[in-house]
Design an enzyme around this catalytic site. Structure first.
Site, PDB file in Angstrom:
ATOM      1  CG  ASP A  38      38.682  42.272  33.610  1.00  0.00           C
ATOM      2  OD1 ASP A  38      38.690  41.879  34.781  1.00  0.00           O
ATOM      3  OD2 ASP A  38      37.634  42.502  32.973  1.00  0.00           O
ATOM      4  CD  GLU A  94      36.242  36.544  31.464  1.00  0.00           C
ATOM      5  OE1 GLU A  94      35.588  35.673  32.049  1.00  0.00           O
ATOM      6  OE2 GLU A  94      36.422  37.677  31.935  1.00  0.00           O
ATOM      7  CD  GLU A  98      38.033  46.446  36.527  1.00  0.00           C
ATOM      8  OE1 GLU A  98      37.736  47.582  36.091  1.00  0.00           O
ATOM      9  OE2 GLU A  98      38.002  46.191  37.742  1.00  0.00           O
ATOM     10  CG  HIS A 147      32.505  44.908  42.662  1.00  0.00           C
ATOM     11  ND1 HIS A 147      33.719  45.084  42.040  1.00  0.00           N
ATOM     12  CD2 HIS A 147      31.877  43.946  41.961  1.00  0.00           C
ATOM     13  CE1 HIS A 147      33.795  44.256  41.022  1.00  0.00           C
ATOM     14  NE2 HIS A 147      32.692  43.553  40.938  1.00  0.00           N
ATOM     15  NE  ARG A 153      39.960  49.254  41.972  1.00  0.00           N
ATOM     16  CZ  ARG A 153      40.895  49.370  42.895  1.00  0.00           C
ATOM     17  NH1 ARG A 153      41.457  50.530  43.128  1.00  0.00           N
ATOM     18  NH2 ARG A 153      41.295  48.328  43.589  1.00  0.00           N
ATOM     19  CG  HIS A 185      33.560  43.727  46.772  1.00  0.00           C
ATOM     20  ND1 HIS A 185      34.699  44.152  47.396  1.00  0.00           N
ATOM     21  CD2 HIS A 185      33.980  43.113  45.631  1.00  0.00           C
ATOM     22  CE1 HIS A 185      35.755  43.815  46.677  1.00  0.00           C
ATOM     23  NE2 HIS A 185      35.341  43.181  45.595  1.00  0.00           N
TER      24      HIS A 185
END
Ligand code: UD1
Ligand code: UDP
Length: 382
Positions: A99, A121, A135, A209, A211, A242
């Site tokens: 994604d 996936e 995503e 991490h 957004r 990250h």
């Protein structure tokens, strides 16, 4: 018989970890498949760590990462850079994963060339447009563009059917994350970070991490973690941070200077899986970690309001905690102080795969484009 030409396209750390077993299997089966590996390098260092571990050499490296890149920049550069490669190679199918923005842009680029898309996936859903962002839309849109669907579980298959995707194009394969995990975890593993840890203390592994969590939500969660660490002298935290500047900034601002909180560079996947296996529990907003932890029997506090991985919640390993600092502190304290609550979550269950997802995906491709038999679906009860 003519070989089936399969192009894999991926660009970030999690895609690479989950596509590596597939790329390696395609190369091994050179009698049946012609493999072309393309990396967009939406991530650079974090992708290269994975390529090195799995000894994967891409045929094409688009090298698109720029610091603080925007979603529009990633989408447009991937679209433009992939076009000539697709025209030159004309694969029978392009495989994308998951994604990310690479996933969506590569699917769109393949569609523009009228080349079939296989989505590895496929079918994970929260049904919330902005959660996780971007995503959820990346994977929904990718599934609109896709021709073949490799759904990791029966639940993801059901999501695809609900959207009207054709049943005979959907294969339940298990998640290739479990194929990768089977190659990485071993007894007696040691990493330099362990020299910094006190073996008598319980170690909590943290990653964060997403957004939608960057900024205030992340700061609140990390402050709560720091307060719980300060209240429990027998615990330590390891947080491989990250490389996103937005993540680095908050993590260091809130957590620097605490001797029992170790902020370290992103780990390679072998290091990460083995540290996860040695942790007391995990706190994360990562997608992939939610799949791996149930297989390792490690409780996970999920630092998100929604999850597209309900199988781990149903199995009892994942607890959806969100980002409210009080809720985070309370959930940590329960796992630390209530042995029965901990034991209920710390049972190795594996709803996500049996380590044979790669074989099922290749069999499904051979069935569709050649004359191979229909693969049996992944069944977690088998
Ligand atoms: C991306 C994916 C996300 C996935 C995550 C896995 C999108 C929109 N997001 O998010 O779904 O969960 O990867 O980690 O596709 N950076 C480096 N070096 C690296 C990697 C990143 O410096 O090796 C920095 C760059 O400044 C970059 C920033 O991190 O601009 C953000 O990277 P980006 O790929 O845009 O998004 P992620 O937050 O990593
Ligand atoms: N991972 C890793 N090193 C780390 C942190 C995570 O190799 O320092 C692995 C982890 O085992 C999982 C994947 O990276 O396989 C998850 O990636 P990430 O959290 O970046 O992305 P997401 O899964 O959220 O998309």
């Amino acid at each position: 018989m003519k070989k089936i030409k399969v192009m894999t396209v991926f660009g970030t750390r999690p895609e690479a970890i989950k596509m590596a077993p597939l790329c390696l299997a395609l190369q091994e089966r050179a009698d049946q498949f012609a493999a072309v590996t393309v990396v967009t390098a939406q991530h650079r260092e974090m992708l290269d760590q994975v390529l090195e571990i799995f000894k994967l050499t891409p045929d094409y490296d688009l090298d698109i990462m720029r610091r603080k890149q925007s979603l529009a920049e990633i989408t447009s550069t991937v679209l433009t850079a992939l076009q000539p490669i697709l025209v030159k190679e004309r694969p029978d199918i392009v495989l994308v994963h998951g994604d990310t923005t690479t996933t969506l842009a590569a699917s769109l680029a393949a569609f523009y060339q009228q080349i079939p898309v296989g989505h590895v996936e496929a079918g994970l859903r929260t049904w919330h447009k902005y959660d996780p962002y971007p995503e959820e839309m990346n994977r929904q849109l990718t599934d609109v563009l896709a021709d073949l669907y490799f759904a990791p579980t029966a639940q993801s298959q059901a999501n695809l059917l609900r959207e009207g995707h054709p049943a005979d194009a959907i294969y339940v394969t298990g998640n290739t994350a479990i194929d990768a995990l089977r190659q990485t975890v071993h007894a007696g593993y040691h990493h330099a970070v362990m020299d910094e840890l006190d073996p008598t203390k319980r170690m909590i592994l943290v990653t964060m991490h997403r957004r939608e969590n960057q900024g205030a939500p992340m700061a609140g969660v990390l402050k709560a973690i720091r307060a719980v660490v300060d209240a429990h002298p027998d615990i330590e935290v390891v947080y491989p941070v990250h490389l996103s500047p937005a993540v680095q900034k908050v993590a260091h601002a809130v957590l620097d200077g605490d001797p029992r909180i170790h902020l370290i560079a992103p780990l390679d996947v072998v290091d990460f899986h083995n540290l996860a296996a040695q942790s007391a529990f995990i706190m994360t907003d990562s997608g992939g970690v939610q799949e791996e932890a149930p297989a390792l029997g490690k409780p996970v506090l999920v630092l998100r309001n929604t999850t597209e991985r309900p199988e781990g919640v149903a199995a009892g390993t994942l607890k959806l905690v969100g980002t409210d600092p009080d809720a985070v502190a309370a959930a940590m304290t329960t796992l630390l102080d209530d042995q029965a609550a901990y034991a209920r979550m710390a049972q190795a269950k594996n709803p996500y795969g049996d380590g044979h997802a790669t074989e099922r995906i290749l069999a499904a491709i051979a069935h569709t484009y050649g004359d191979g038999p229909l693969p049996a679906p992944f069944d977690p009860q088998a």
